[in-house]
Design an enzyme around this catalytic site. Structure first.
Site, mmCIF file in Angstrom:
data_model
loop_
_atom_site.group_PDB
_atom_site.id
_atom_site.type_symbol
_atom_site.label_atom_id
_atom_site.label_comp_id
_atom_site.label_asym_id
_atom_site.label_seq_id
_atom_site.Cartn_x
_atom_site.Cartn_y
_atom_site.Cartn_z
ATOM 1 N N GLY A 13 6.691 -0.476 2.394
ATOM 2 C CA GLY A 13 5.737 -0.394 1.286
ATOM 3 C C GLY A 13 6.282 -0.962 -0.011
ATOM 4 O O GLY A 13 7.488 -0.982 -0.263
ATOM 5 N N ARG A 35 7.729 1.968 11.017
ATOM 6 C CA ARG A 35 7.037 2.226 12.291
ATOM 7 C C ARG A 35 7.588 1.343 13.401
ATOM 8 O O ARG A 35 7.477 1.686 14.568
ATOM 9 C CB ARG A 35 5.536 2.023 12.126
ATOM 10 C CG ARG A 35 4.843 3.227 11.503
ATOM 11 C CD ARG A 35 3.364 3.025 11.366
ATOM 12 N NE ARG A 35 3.067 1.957 10.423
ATOM 13 C CZ ARG A 35 1.841 1.532 10.137
ATOM 14 N NH1 ARG A 35 0.808 2.069 10.737
ATOM 15 N NH2 ARG A 35 1.652 0.573 9.262
ATOM 16 N N ASP A 64 6.684 7.496 12.762
ATOM 17 C CA ASP A 64 5.284 7.228 12.456
ATOM 18 C C ASP A 64 4.662 8.508 11.902
ATOM 19 O O ASP A 64 4.925 9.600 12.417
ATOM 20 C CB ASP A 64 4.564 6.799 13.743
ATOM 21 C CG ASP A 64 3.154 6.289 13.482
ATOM 22 O OD1 ASP A 64 2.373 7.007 12.821
ATOM 23 O OD2 ASP A 64 2.833 5.180 13.949
ATOM 24 N N LEU A 65 3.837 8.368 10.867
ATOM 25 C CA LEU A 65 3.205 9.546 10.258
ATOM 26 C C LEU A 65 2.371 10.357 11.250
ATOM 27 O O LEU A 65 2.155 11.546 11.062
ATOM 28 C CB LEU A 65 2.283 9.111 9.109
ATOM 29 C CG LEU A 65 2.953 8.622 7.833
ATOM 30 C CD1 LEU A 65 1.899 8.132 6.863
ATOM 31 C CD2 LEU A 65 3.788 9.716 7.192
ATOM 32 N N TYR A 158 -10.278 6.009 0.695
ATOM 33 C CA TYR A 158 -8.888 5.968 0.222
ATOM 34 C C TYR A 158 -8.657 7.039 -0.843
ATOM 35 O O TYR A 158 -7.661 7.766 -0.817
ATOM 36 C CB TYR A 158 -8.567 4.579 -0.333
ATOM 37 C CG TYR A 158 -7.202 4.450 -0.969
ATOM 38 C CD1 TYR A 158 -6.040 4.585 -0.202
ATOM 39 C CD2 TYR A 158 -7.055 4.186 -2.330
ATOM 40 C CE1 TYR A 158 -4.790 4.465 -0.775
ATOM 41 C CE2 TYR A 158 -5.803 4.057 -2.904
ATOM 42 C CZ TYR A 158 -4.680 4.204 -2.130
ATOM 43 O OH TYR A 158 -3.434 4.086 -2.697
ATOM 44 N N LYS A 162 -6.300 10.413 -0.630
ATOM 45 C CA LYS A 162 -5.227 10.708 -1.584
ATOM 46 C C LYS A 162 -5.402 12.106 -2.189
ATOM 47 O O LYS A 162 -4.433 12.842 -2.378
ATOM 48 C CB LYS A 162 -5.191 9.648 -2.700
ATOM 49 C CG LYS A 162 -4.478 8.373 -2.305
ATOM 50 C CD LYS A 162 -3.002 8.631 -2.048
ATOM 51 C CE LYS A 162 -2.201 7.368 -1.850
ATOM 52 N NZ LYS A 162 -0.807 7.649 -1.475
ATOM 53 N N SER A 202 -3.386 -3.614 -5.751
ATOM 54 C CA SER A 202 -3.685 -3.928 -7.153
ATOM 55 C C SER A 202 -3.238 -5.347 -7.509
ATOM 56 O O SER A 202 -3.827 -5.989 -8.386
ATOM 57 C CB SER A 202 -2.982 -2.930 -8.083
ATOM 58 O OG SER A 202 -3.304 -1.609 -7.734
#
Length: 344
Positions: A13, A35, A64-65, A158, A162, A202
């Site tokens: 990320g 991952r 992995d989440l 999204y 969050k 962004s």
């Protein structure tokens, strides 16, 4: 003396990689999760682009989440965890559950593993999307840390993910944390130096302007440089006053997109020749959204005051971010330098 080991989740990320850079520069040993082990070289190359040579001070764990496997190994022996791994807009999500379940389950999986491994504090990367979305025009601005996104409003998946995942994290700490500490960082639109082809969503705002996007809708946003977001994570990791608190990460008053365009024009010269400073009418944006469903989210933001204050992070933690203009220019320069801008 070797400093503590810090786990940074989601090492591919954008924010995570800048957190790794900040930690390595301060002498920490860093462990990060990916991952797929095949992405280790890519991460190391991006960190070199960011000015560090991690060597043996950085190790990788595959986790992995959505699965328990690997998280006990990842957290073992770590003093702190910076947890930023979460689903972000990629186009692969089909249903709202595709966003929300990985975010909530991922947070709880990491918090559980951190607690069981004796980690002192987790710093959660949340978002402005958990603070200031879905409120009426007469709701008090600027937004601050006591505000929460209105879950009863018409939200993007999204933003809902969050909000629900941050709330789930605080509830876990209260009920099952057993002494584990939590801080949350809530960044606004994140800009700053891109390290490779995988960057924050962004950043596309700047990329599309440089590539000749035909005009600016009447949308405003606060911005923050990713390097300052990373520094705030590291400060919140250690600072006693950050325990149990959330902090908005923003570098100043919200800017209209046309102001962003003017910043690029005045700072970059010929490199910004394709940037349009034409202000689009709300009617033209709505008409375009009728033909292009991707723009429907933009219509929701027309004329909405998105201003926040980061006074808490500055006064409580002594955080001193760059200006929005510096973040905008750094983003553009890195995109150009890495050859990521294509002119028609």
């Amino acid at each position: 003396m070797t400093k503590e080991t810090v786990l940074v989740t989601g090492g591919t990320g954008f924010i995570a990689q800048h957190c790794i850079i900040s930690l390595l520069k301060q002498g920490y040993r860093v462990r990060t999760t990916v991952r797929s082990a095949q992405r280790e070289n890519e991460v190391r190359q991006n960190l070199q682009q960011g000015g560090v040579e991690p060597g043996e001070n950085l190790t990788f764990v595959v986790a992995d989440l959505m699965a328990d496997q690997g998280w006990d190994v990842a957290t073992q022996g770590c003093t702190y965890v910076l947890h930023g791994a979460s689903p972000t807009p990629s186009g692969e999500q089909v249903t709202e559950a595709d966003w929300i379940n990985p975010a909530i389950e991922g947070n709880l999986r990491v918090l559980r593993a951190a607690r069981d491994a004796g980690v002192k504090r987790v710093v959660l990367t949340s978002a402005f999307g958990a603070v200031g979305v879905g409120h009426s025009s007469d709701y008090p601005r600027p937004f601050k840390e006591t505000d929460w996104t209105n879950l009863d409003s018409d939200l993007w998946p999204y933003q809902r993910s969050k909000t629900l995942s941050e709330r789930a994290a605080w509830a876990f700490i209260e009920k099952e944390g057993r002494g584990l500490e939590l801080s949350a960082i809530n960044p606004v639109a994140v800009l700053g130096p891109v390290l490779g082809a995988d960057y924050s969503h962004s950043t596309r705002i700047i990329k599309e302007m440089l590539e000749g996007q035909p005009g600016c809708p009447d949308i405003n946003s606060c911005f923050v440089d990713v390097r300052d977001v990373a520094d705030l994570h590291v400060i919140a990791m250690k600072h006693p006053a950050a325990k149990g608190e959330r902090f908005l990460a923003s570098s100043g008053h919200s800017l209209r997109l046309v102001e962003v365009a003017h910043t690029l024009k005045t700072s970059l010269g010929d490199a910004a020749r394709c940037v349009s400073t034409i202000e689009l009418t709300d009617e033209s944006v709505r008409a375009a959204a009728d033909k292009n469903p991707v723009m429907i989210g933009m219509v929701k933001l027309l004329g909405v005051d998105m201003n926040v204050t980061a006074e808490k992070a500055m006064s409580v933690l002594g955080w001193q971010p760059r200006t929005p203009q510096q973040a905008i220019i750094a983003t553009a320069q890195s995109l150009i330098e890495l050859g990521l801008i294509s002119h028609s």
